[in-house]
Design a protein around this motif. Structure first.
Motif, PDB file in Angstrom:
ATOM      1  N   CYS A 203       0.904  -1.158   0.058  1.00  0.00           N
ATOM      2  CA  CYS A 203       0.009  -0.303  -0.091  1.00  0.00           C
ATOM      3  C   CYS A 203       0.972   1.339   0.066  1.00  0.00           C
ATOM      4  O   CYS A 203       0.346   2.420  -0.282  1.00  0.00           O
ATOM      5  CB  CYS A 203      -0.850   0.007   1.238  1.00  0.00           C
ATOM      6  N   ALA A 204       2.304   1.169   0.475  1.00  0.00           N
ATOM      7  CA  ALA A 204       3.008   2.505   0.369  1.00  0.00           C
ATOM      8  C   ALA A 204       3.193   2.955  -0.958  1.00  0.00           C
ATOM      9  O   ALA A 204       3.344   3.985  -1.348  1.00  0.00           O
ATOM     10  CB  ALA A 204       4.271   1.983   0.963  1.00  0.00           C
ATOM     11  N   VAL A 205       2.934   1.925  -1.968  1.00  0.00           N
ATOM     12  CA  VAL A 205       3.349   2.668  -3.466  1.00  0.00           C
ATOM     13  C   VAL A 205       2.241   3.459  -3.944  1.00  0.00           C
ATOM     14  O   VAL A 205       2.356   4.846  -4.283  1.00  0.00           O
ATOM     15  CB  VAL A 205       3.447   1.397  -4.552  1.00  0.00           C
ATOM     16  N   PRO A 206       0.743   3.179  -3.668  1.00  0.00           N
ATOM     17  CA  PRO A 206      -0.065   4.252  -4.048  1.00  0.00           C
ATOM     18  C   PRO A 206      -0.176   5.515  -3.298  1.00  0.00           C
ATOM     19  O   PRO A 206      -0.402   6.527  -3.563  1.00  0.00           O
ATOM     20  CB  PRO A 206      -1.500   3.370  -3.963  1.00  0.00           C
ATOM     21  N   VAL A 210       0.141   9.346  -4.517  1.00  0.00           N
ATOM     22  CA  VAL A 210      -0.737  10.409  -4.027  1.00  0.00           C
ATOM     23  C   VAL A 210       0.054  11.582  -3.619  1.00  0.00           C
ATOM     24  O   VAL A 210      -0.142  12.846  -4.072  1.00  0.00           O
ATOM     25  CB  VAL A 210      -1.831   9.954  -3.064  1.00  0.00           C
ATOM     26  N   VAL A 211       0.971  11.567  -3.049  1.00  0.00           N
ATOM     27  CA  VAL A 211       1.813  12.624  -2.409  1.00  0.00           C
ATOM     28  C   VAL A 211       2.567  13.081  -3.522  1.00  0.00           C
ATOM     29  O   VAL A 211       2.700  14.483  -3.548  1.00  0.00           O
ATOM     30  CB  VAL A 211       2.756  12.202  -1.280  1.00  0.00           C
ATOM     31  N   PHE A 212       3.339  12.505  -4.358  1.00  0.00           N
ATOM     32  CA  PHE A 212       3.973  12.948  -5.389  1.00  0.00           C
ATOM     33  C   PHE A 212       2.904  13.769  -6.317  1.00  0.00           C
ATOM     34  O   PHE A 212       3.295  14.861  -6.706  1.00  0.00           O
ATOM     35  CB  PHE A 212       4.479  11.678  -6.460  1.00  0.00           C
ATOM     36  N   ILE A 213       1.638  13.401  -6.439  1.00  0.00           N
ATOM     37  CA  ILE A 213       0.654  14.218  -7.288  1.00  0.00           C
ATOM     38  C   ILE A 213       0.407  15.342  -6.861  1.00  0.00           C
ATOM     39  O   ILE A 213       0.154  16.279  -7.370  1.00  0.00           O
ATOM     40  CB  ILE A 213      -0.591  13.151  -7.555  1.00  0.00           C
ATOM     41  N   VAL A 352      -5.605   1.678  -2.001  1.00  0.00           N
ATOM     42  CA  VAL A 352      -5.262   1.393  -0.657  1.00  0.00           C
ATOM     43  C   VAL A 352      -6.138   0.563   0.268  1.00  0.00           C
ATOM     44  O   VAL A 352      -5.875  -0.435   0.758  1.00  0.00           O
ATOM     45  CB  VAL A 352      -4.548   2.480   0.057  1.00  0.00           C
ATOM     46  N   PHE A 353      -7.306   1.063   0.130  1.00  0.00           N
ATOM     47  CA  PHE A 353      -8.433   0.652   1.104  1.00  0.00           C
ATOM     48  C   PHE A 353      -8.894  -0.866   0.377  1.00  0.00           C
ATOM     49  O   PHE A 353      -9.371  -1.541   1.130  1.00  0.00           O
ATOM     50  CB  PHE A 353      -9.782   1.665   0.934  1.00  0.00           C
ATOM     51  N   PHE A 354      -8.690  -1.012  -0.732  1.00  0.00           N
ATOM     52  CA  PHE A 354      -8.972  -2.411  -1.589  1.00  0.00           C
ATOM     53  C   PHE A 354      -7.965  -3.339  -0.866  1.00  0.00           C
ATOM     54  O   PHE A 354      -8.380  -4.345  -0.325  1.00  0.00           O
ATOM     55  CB  PHE A 354      -8.913  -2.286  -3.085  1.00  0.00           C
ATOM     56  N   PHE A 355      -6.683  -2.736  -0.973  1.00  0.00           N
ATOM     57  CA  PHE A 355      -5.786  -3.775  -0.387  1.00  0.00           C
ATOM     58  C   PHE A 355      -5.758  -4.193   1.208  1.00  0.00           C
ATOM     59  O   PHE A 355      -5.345  -5.127   1.617  1.00  0.00           O
ATOM     60  CB  PHE A 355      -4.203  -3.509  -0.709  1.00  0.00           C
ATOM     61  N   ALA A 356      -6.279  -3.007   1.776  1.00  0.00           N
ATOM     62  CA  ALA A 356      -6.355  -3.262   3.265  1.00  0.00           C
ATOM     63  C   ALA A 356      -7.507  -4.084   3.714  1.00  0.00           C
ATOM     64  O   ALA A 356      -7.497  -5.055   4.528  1.00  0.00           O
ATOM     65  CB  ALA A 356      -6.528  -1.952   3.786  1.00  0.00           C
ATOM     66  N   GLY A 357      -8.366  -4.396   2.746  1.00  0.00           N
ATOM     67  CA  GLY A 357      -9.471  -5.368   2.828  1.00  0.00           C
ATOM     68  C   GLY A 357      -9.983  -5.434   4.082  1.00  0.00           C
ATOM     69  O   GLY A 357     -10.472  -4.568   4.901  1.00  0.00           O
ATOM     70  N   GLY A 358      -9.799  -6.773   4.590  1.00  0.00           N
ATOM     71  CA  GLY A 358     -10.516  -7.041   5.855  1.00  0.00           C
ATOM     72  C   GLY A 358      -9.620  -7.006   7.151  1.00  0.00           C
ATOM     73  O   GLY A 358      -9.997  -7.356   8.098  1.00  0.00           O
ATOM     74  N   ARG A 359      -8.635  -6.423   6.954  1.00  0.00           N
ATOM     75  CA  ARG A 359      -7.608  -5.979   8.001  1.00  0.00           C
ATOM     76  C   ARG A 359      -8.423  -5.240   9.121  1.00  0.00           C
ATOM     77  O   ARG A 359      -9.053  -3.983   8.853  1.00  0.00           O
ATOM     78  CB  ARG A 359      -6.405  -5.343   7.659  1.00  0.00           C
ATOM     79  N   LYS A 360      -8.396  -5.339  10.194  1.00  0.00           N
ATOM     80  CA  LYS A 360      -8.798  -4.441  11.455  1.00  0.00           C
ATOM     81  C   LYS A 360      -8.072  -3.300  12.075  1.00  0.00           C
ATOM     82  O   LYS A 360      -7.099  -3.527  12.197  1.00  0.00           O
ATOM     83  CB  LYS A 360      -9.490  -5.232  12.451  1.00  0.00           C
TER      84      LYS A 360
END
Length: 385
Positions: A203-206, A210-213, A352-360
């Motif tokens: 998730c660090a990549v996207p 975002v910060v680059f943009i 990022v939210f998609f990859f975070a998925g089911g993590r709490k």
């Protein structure tokens, strides 16, 4: 420094540090350069030291874990420009390195203390934009009291050193942290309020993108209507408010809701930003609301290395300025172009939210209540602890 006042303390010093550095870059360096090419070299070098070097300094801070020593060293180093001002290269190296040291030291402590909240980092970082604006204005206007900009960082450095001996056993998030008496500070992995926030490293990549943009976006917002001190001040205050309000809104509404609404409306208002000042100010305010969100998410990717998380995103800011600063490339300098950048940023965050998925994630709520949520979801199930 008691736990109630650490945030305004660091926020004011951040303003003073950026004010002094940018004043020096505008008042001392241009008169001592031969041509535009040499001046560009010094500008790039300053940004390299102030924003790219912290990626390495952050790793060092995570190993040493003495944040206020880093922050104080940065301030004291900047004050030495009073002795080096006749040598532009030495001055740029001093103030650029000092700026980077301060940001890593203070930024790391704020990031740890905020736990799973986002508003403190947004408030801390917001004051830098105002310091940059006023430093540039006074530096170019021939402000007479030049010594003030060397005394300010000196005073800040001394105050930081004096504050190291003060005890502060509790973070604002309610998490226990070591006293600030020279002991090693924890990482986010040591803060109970943040231990539930662990995102995939991927998730660090996207987040980085975002910060680059956002940095590149800032180089494109050179509006024809923004040509006076007053309009420039109002525009800068919108950037300040955006960063401040972004963390507050995210804490109240959730990361995903805050990201969706801010970037969606920012894109819509950007379409008219080059023609109507109100929409330009609204767009830049809303677009900057993602700043504390991206810092929070990057820290969630590498919670054991908060200094590195802060430094990596500073490096992204540096890269975002390079296209226009070095080659004059300004692709996207239109309402439609800015709107597209907002949409791309939104899609990256949703990745990022998609990859975070089911993590709490465990988020403290008023001390004795915690909310168990999925990253990016504002809905919560409250349980009394």
């Amino acid at each position: 420094m008691t736990r109630r006042f650490y945030l305004p303390f660091f926020t004011v010093i951040h303003f003073a540090v950026d004010l002094s550095c940018i004043y020096c870059m505008n008042a001392l360096i241009p008169p001592r350069t031969k041509d535009g090419g040499e001046l560009l070299f010094y500008v790039v070098l300053y940004n390299l030291l102030a924003f790219a070097l912290p990626a390495l300094l952050g790793i060092a801070a995570d190993l040493v874990r003495k944040d206020r020593i880093f922050a104080a060293a940065g301030c004291l180093l900047i004050s030495l420009a009073a002795l080096s001002w006749r040598d532009p290269l030495l001055t740029v190296v001093i103030i650029g390195t000092g700026n980077g040291l301060f940001h890593i030291g203070a930024g790391r402590e704020v990031l740890i203390r905020q736990g799973s909240r986002m508003s403190p980092s947004g408030i801390f970082i917001s004051s830098g934009a105002l310091g940059v604006f006023l430093g540039r204005f006074w530096g170019r206007s021939g402000f007479a009291l030049r010594h003030v900009f060397f005394i300010l960082p000196l005073v800040c450095g001394v105050l930081l050193l004096l504050s190291i001996r003060e005890r502060d056993d509790t973070a604002t998030s309610g998490a226990s942290v070591p006293a600030y008496t020279g002991m090693k500070h924890p990482s986010l992995s040591d803060v109970p309020a943040f231990t539930g926030m662990k995102l995939p490293v991927l998730c660090a990549v996207p987040v980085f993108a975002v910060v680059f943009i956002r940095s590149y976006y800032g180089t494109l917002t050179k509006y024809d209507w923004n040509d006076t001190f007053l309009t420039g001040l109002i525009f800068t205050l919108c950037i300040v408010l955006g960063k401040m309000l972004g963390g507050i809104f995210a804490d109240l509404a959730g990361v995903r809701t805050a990201s969706f609404l801010s970037l969606l409306i920012a894109g819509a208002t950007a379409l008219l930003s080059f023609r109507i000042p109100f929409f330009g100010c609204a767009s830049v305010l809303l677009f900057n609301m993602t700043m504390p969100v991206t810092l929070f998410l990057m820290a969630g990717c590498i919670p054991s290395y908060p200094g590195a998380a802060f430094g990596v995103l500073m490096f992204a800011l540096f890269l975002g300025t390079l296209p226009s600063m070095v080659s004059g490339i300004s692709v996207g300098a239109s309402g439609a172009g800015l709107c597209i950048l907002c949409i791309i940023s939104l899609l990256l965050l949703y990745a990022v939210f998609f990859f975070a998925g089911g993590r709490k994630t465990v988020i403290p709520d008023n001390g004795d209540v915690k909310r168990t949520v999925t990253p990016g979801n504002s809905e919560a199930r409250k349980t009394v602890t």
